[in-house]
Design an enzyme around this catalytic site. Structure first.
Site, PDB file in Angstrom:
ATOM      1  N   THR A  46      -4.864   2.399  -3.980  1.00 33.64           N
ATOM      2  CA  THR A  46      -4.014   2.159  -2.811  1.00 33.64           C
ATOM      3  C   THR A  46      -4.135   3.304  -1.818  1.00 33.64           C
ATOM      4  O   THR A  46      -4.218   3.093  -0.602  1.00 33.64           O
ATOM      5  CB  THR A  46      -2.546   2.003  -3.239  1.00 33.64           C
ATOM      6  OG1 THR A  46      -2.422   0.889  -4.137  1.00 33.64           O
ATOM      7  CG2 THR A  46      -1.642   1.756  -2.029  1.00 33.64           C
TER       8      THR A  46
ATOM      9  N   TRP B 192      -7.617   3.241  -0.219  1.00 33.18           N
ATOM     10  CA  TRP B 192      -7.741   2.068   0.669  1.00 33.18           C
ATOM     11  C   TRP B 192      -7.269   2.412   2.070  1.00 33.18           C
ATOM     12  O   TRP B 192      -7.826   1.938   3.060  1.00 33.18           O
ATOM     13  CB  TRP B 192      -6.921   0.901   0.114  1.00 33.18           C
ATOM     14  CG  TRP B 192      -6.971  -0.341   0.965  1.00 33.18           C
ATOM     15  CD1 TRP B 192      -7.887  -1.356   0.894  1.00 33.18           C
ATOM     16  CD2 TRP B 192      -6.069  -0.705   2.018  1.00 33.18           C
ATOM     17  NE1 TRP B 192      -7.616  -2.315   1.837  1.00 33.18           N
ATOM     18  CE2 TRP B 192      -6.499  -1.935   2.542  1.00 33.18           C
ATOM     19  CE3 TRP B 192      -4.938  -0.111   2.570  1.00 33.18           C
ATOM     20  CZ2 TRP B 192      -5.842  -2.594   3.586  1.00 33.18           C
ATOM     21  CZ3 TRP B 192      -4.291  -0.751   3.611  1.00 33.18           C
ATOM     22  CH2 TRP B 192      -4.726  -1.971   4.110  1.00 33.18           C
ATOM     23  N   HIS B 193      -6.246   3.260   2.159  1.00 38.73           N
ATOM     24  CA  HIS B 193      -5.669   3.576   3.468  1.00 38.73           C
ATOM     25  C   HIS B 193      -6.545   4.508   4.291  1.00 38.73           C
ATOM     26  O   HIS B 193      -6.414   4.550   5.515  1.00 38.73           O
ATOM     27  CB  HIS B 193      -4.276   4.199   3.293  1.00 38.73           C
ATOM     28  CG  HIS B 193      -3.200   3.187   3.068  1.00 38.73           C
ATOM     29  ND1 HIS B 193      -2.914   2.671   1.829  1.00 38.73           N
ATOM     30  CD2 HIS B 193      -2.351   2.575   3.931  1.00 38.73           C
ATOM     31  CE1 HIS B 193      -1.924   1.796   1.927  1.00 38.73           C
ATOM     32  NE2 HIS B 193      -1.570   1.717   3.191  1.00 38.73           N
ATOM     33  N   GLY B 194      -7.401   5.266   3.657  1.00 39.01           N
ATOM     34  CA  GLY B 194      -8.235   6.165   4.444  1.00 39.01           C
ATOM     35  C   GLY B 194      -9.154   6.997   3.581  1.00 39.01           C
ATOM     36  O   GLY B 194      -8.858   7.290   2.422  1.00 39.01           O
TER      37      GLY B 194
ATOM     38  N   PHE C  92      -7.188   2.062   9.704  1.00 40.24           N
ATOM     39  CA  PHE C  92      -7.310   1.985   8.257  1.00 40.24           C
ATOM     40  C   PHE C  92      -8.116   0.777   7.805  1.00 40.24           C
ATOM     41  O   PHE C  92      -8.462   0.666   6.670  1.00 40.24           O
ATOM     42  CB  PHE C  92      -5.919   1.951   7.604  1.00 40.24           C
ATOM     43  CG  PHE C  92      -5.034   3.087   8.035  1.00 40.24           C
ATOM     44  CD1 PHE C  92      -5.474   4.386   7.943  1.00 40.24           C
ATOM     45  CD2 PHE C  92      -3.773   2.844   8.560  1.00 40.24           C
ATOM     46  CE1 PHE C  92      -4.668   5.432   8.360  1.00 40.24           C
ATOM     47  CE2 PHE C  92      -2.958   3.887   8.968  1.00 40.24           C
ATOM     48  CZ  PHE C  92      -3.414   5.179   8.874  1.00 40.24           C
TER      49      PHE C  92
END
Length: 474
Positions: free
Chosen positions: A331, A334-336, A474
């Site tokens: 998680t 995934w955002h960056g 993102f």
């Protein structure tokens, strides 16, 4: 193309809706597919082939899995091929720089960067997950393979949710994609217009306005260049930094939830029911509750396609904690593609594990302190989240937050932004929903409210520069 622009509001959206409504029943998905491709290609035409390849990979693998239905081995090979094909695009464009930079740092190498990997295609994190969910669901036989490439393409590139969600699984819209007549009702279109305007107001009247407080602290940056100077984080006092972080927390929520609400509203205008993505996360009484309310479609995706296949909570507490670690590490990344996002994911893994092991029952018994605890830890999480941005610096930000220091005070900013802060905080509670529930049955009042918000949004858009949605990056 950004939703909160004159170009989108007065050209693309009305033209697309007109073409969609006027198209014969059998051609509606084609109209939606073509218009969505125009929407995506408007600012990202060079990445159009990436979108086409992802569509073809998952469409073809889905058909072949159906063809080889009785061969477990063949179906598994096709599933792996579809996942690898989808993830390879995401890894190449989003994580190449991060991986190469990490290798260089660890081993003292000087591997050059691939130029194409330095630009991130808009929405790739979202539509990659959508195509993967389709292939996995076909493999599981949860949905039949889509035989029409136009219908499948319309699902993947459907413009309301293409760039920043919500993450819509194929099975969420499969039935509606194949309803060619009477797909939408007038009441559904009316509800969609209301949701769209409310989402637009969240973005334009709340997120964009409260963001100025945060930018007053760190300055406004573009491409690593300071365009408008602020106080400067190094010059700000600890209370001012906390005030700025509060503004950023509000900005992020209204920006992202506003986009999701606009997407859901436009989906209703087209006859689709997208899943909700936010449910008043800042009233949560625990971190567990917060993540049941924030970016719900992402949490649902990881739960269904990672956490449960790993064993979920069925194999004892140790395996459950390991599964949570995997999910929250993914998680975060995934955002960056940066270490602060990895830390952000691990941070929430630690908090959720503590709650899972012993704290959650105590939080459920409390009244006020669980909310204070949750808001404080979420704010600290957003400090990790924003720590790699220009003008911030993770170590300096945490030093300012937790080691009291003097500097420019917060009273001037409280005076300037106090009313707006109060409005934003009120809009994080159920109060606006309760007010709307009371007036929505009165047609005149509902139209007046929606019309007033729309006029205010347009006036603000005309008078200001375009502000991209935060989750575009993102």
């Amino acid at each position: 193309m950004i939703f909160s622009t004159i170009l989108f509001l007065f050209r693309f959206l009305p033209i697309t809706l007109a073409l969609y409504y006027l198209a014969p029943a059998k051609l509606k998905n084609l109209a939606l597919f073509l218009c969505s491709l125009v929407f995506y290609s408007w600012g990202e035409v060079k990445f159009f082939p990436v979108m086409v390849v992802l569509i073809l990979i998952n469409y073809t693998c889905g058909l072949l899995m159906e063809k080889f239905d009785h061969s477990v081995k063949a179906r598994r090979v096709l599933l792996v091929a579809s996942i690898v094909g989808s993830l390879s695009m995401l890894v190449f464009f989003k994580y190449s720089n991060f991986l190469i930079g990490t290798v260089n740092s660890l081993f003292g190498l000087s591997i050059g960067l691939i130029e194409a990997a330095t630009v991130l295609p808009l929405g790739i994190s979202f539509y990659t997950f959508q195509t993967m969910s389709y292939s996995i669901d076909v493999y599981r036989r949860d949905v039949p393979a889509e035989h029409s490439i136009i219908d499948f393409g319309a699902y993947v590139v459907m413009f309301p949710q293409l760039i920043a969600g919500p993450i819509v699984k194929y099975r969420d819209v499969a039935a509606q994609l194949h309803v060619y007549k009477n797909r939408y009702r007038l009441s559904q279109i009316q509800d969609g217009i209301c949701l769209f305007v409310f989402g637009l107001a969240k973005k334009v009247l709340l997120a964009d306005m409260i963001s100025q407080l945060w930018y007053d602290v760190i300055g406004q940056w573009s491409g690593g260049t300071l365009e408008i100077a602020g106080v400067g984080l190094e010059n700000a006092s600890t209370p001012l930094v906390w005030l700025g972080l509060l503004a950023y927390s509000l900005q992020l929520y209204f920006d992202f939830s506003g986009y999701s609400l606009m997407g859901i509203g436009m989906g209703k205008m087209l006859g689709f029911d997208f899943p909700m993505n936010f449910n008043l996360p800042y009233i949560a009484g625990s971190i567990t509750d917060f993540w049941r309310r924030w970016h719900m479609t992402l949490s649902s995706w990881f739960k269904e396609y990672v956490y449960i296949p790993l064993g979920g909570n069925r194999r004892g507490i140790k395996r459950q904690i390991f599964n949570m670690f995997v999910v929250w590490s993914l998680t975060g990344i995934w955002h960056g593609a940066d270490w602060n996002f990895v830390l952000w994911g691990v941070y929430y893994f630690v908090l959720l594990t503590i709650e899972k092991v012993f704290l959650l029952d105590k939080l459920k018994k409390g009244k006020v302190w669980p909310h204070v605890y949750t808001l404080f830890l979420v704010a600290v999480g957003w400090a990790l989240f924003v720590g790699n941005e220009s003008g911030v610096g993770l170590s300096l930000l945490f030093q300012k937050l937790f080691i009291p220091s003097g500097g420019v005070g917060c009273l001037y900013f409280l005076r300037n932004y106090g009313v707006l802060l109060a409005v934003c905080i009120a809009c994080c509670t159920p109060l606006p929903l309760k007010i709307y529930d009371r007036i929505k049955e009165n047609t005149f009042m509902r139209i007046a409210l929606v019309g007033l918000l729309l006029v205010l949004c347009i006036a603000y858009i005309v008078a200001s520069t375009n502000t991209p949605f935060l989750y575009f990056r993102f």
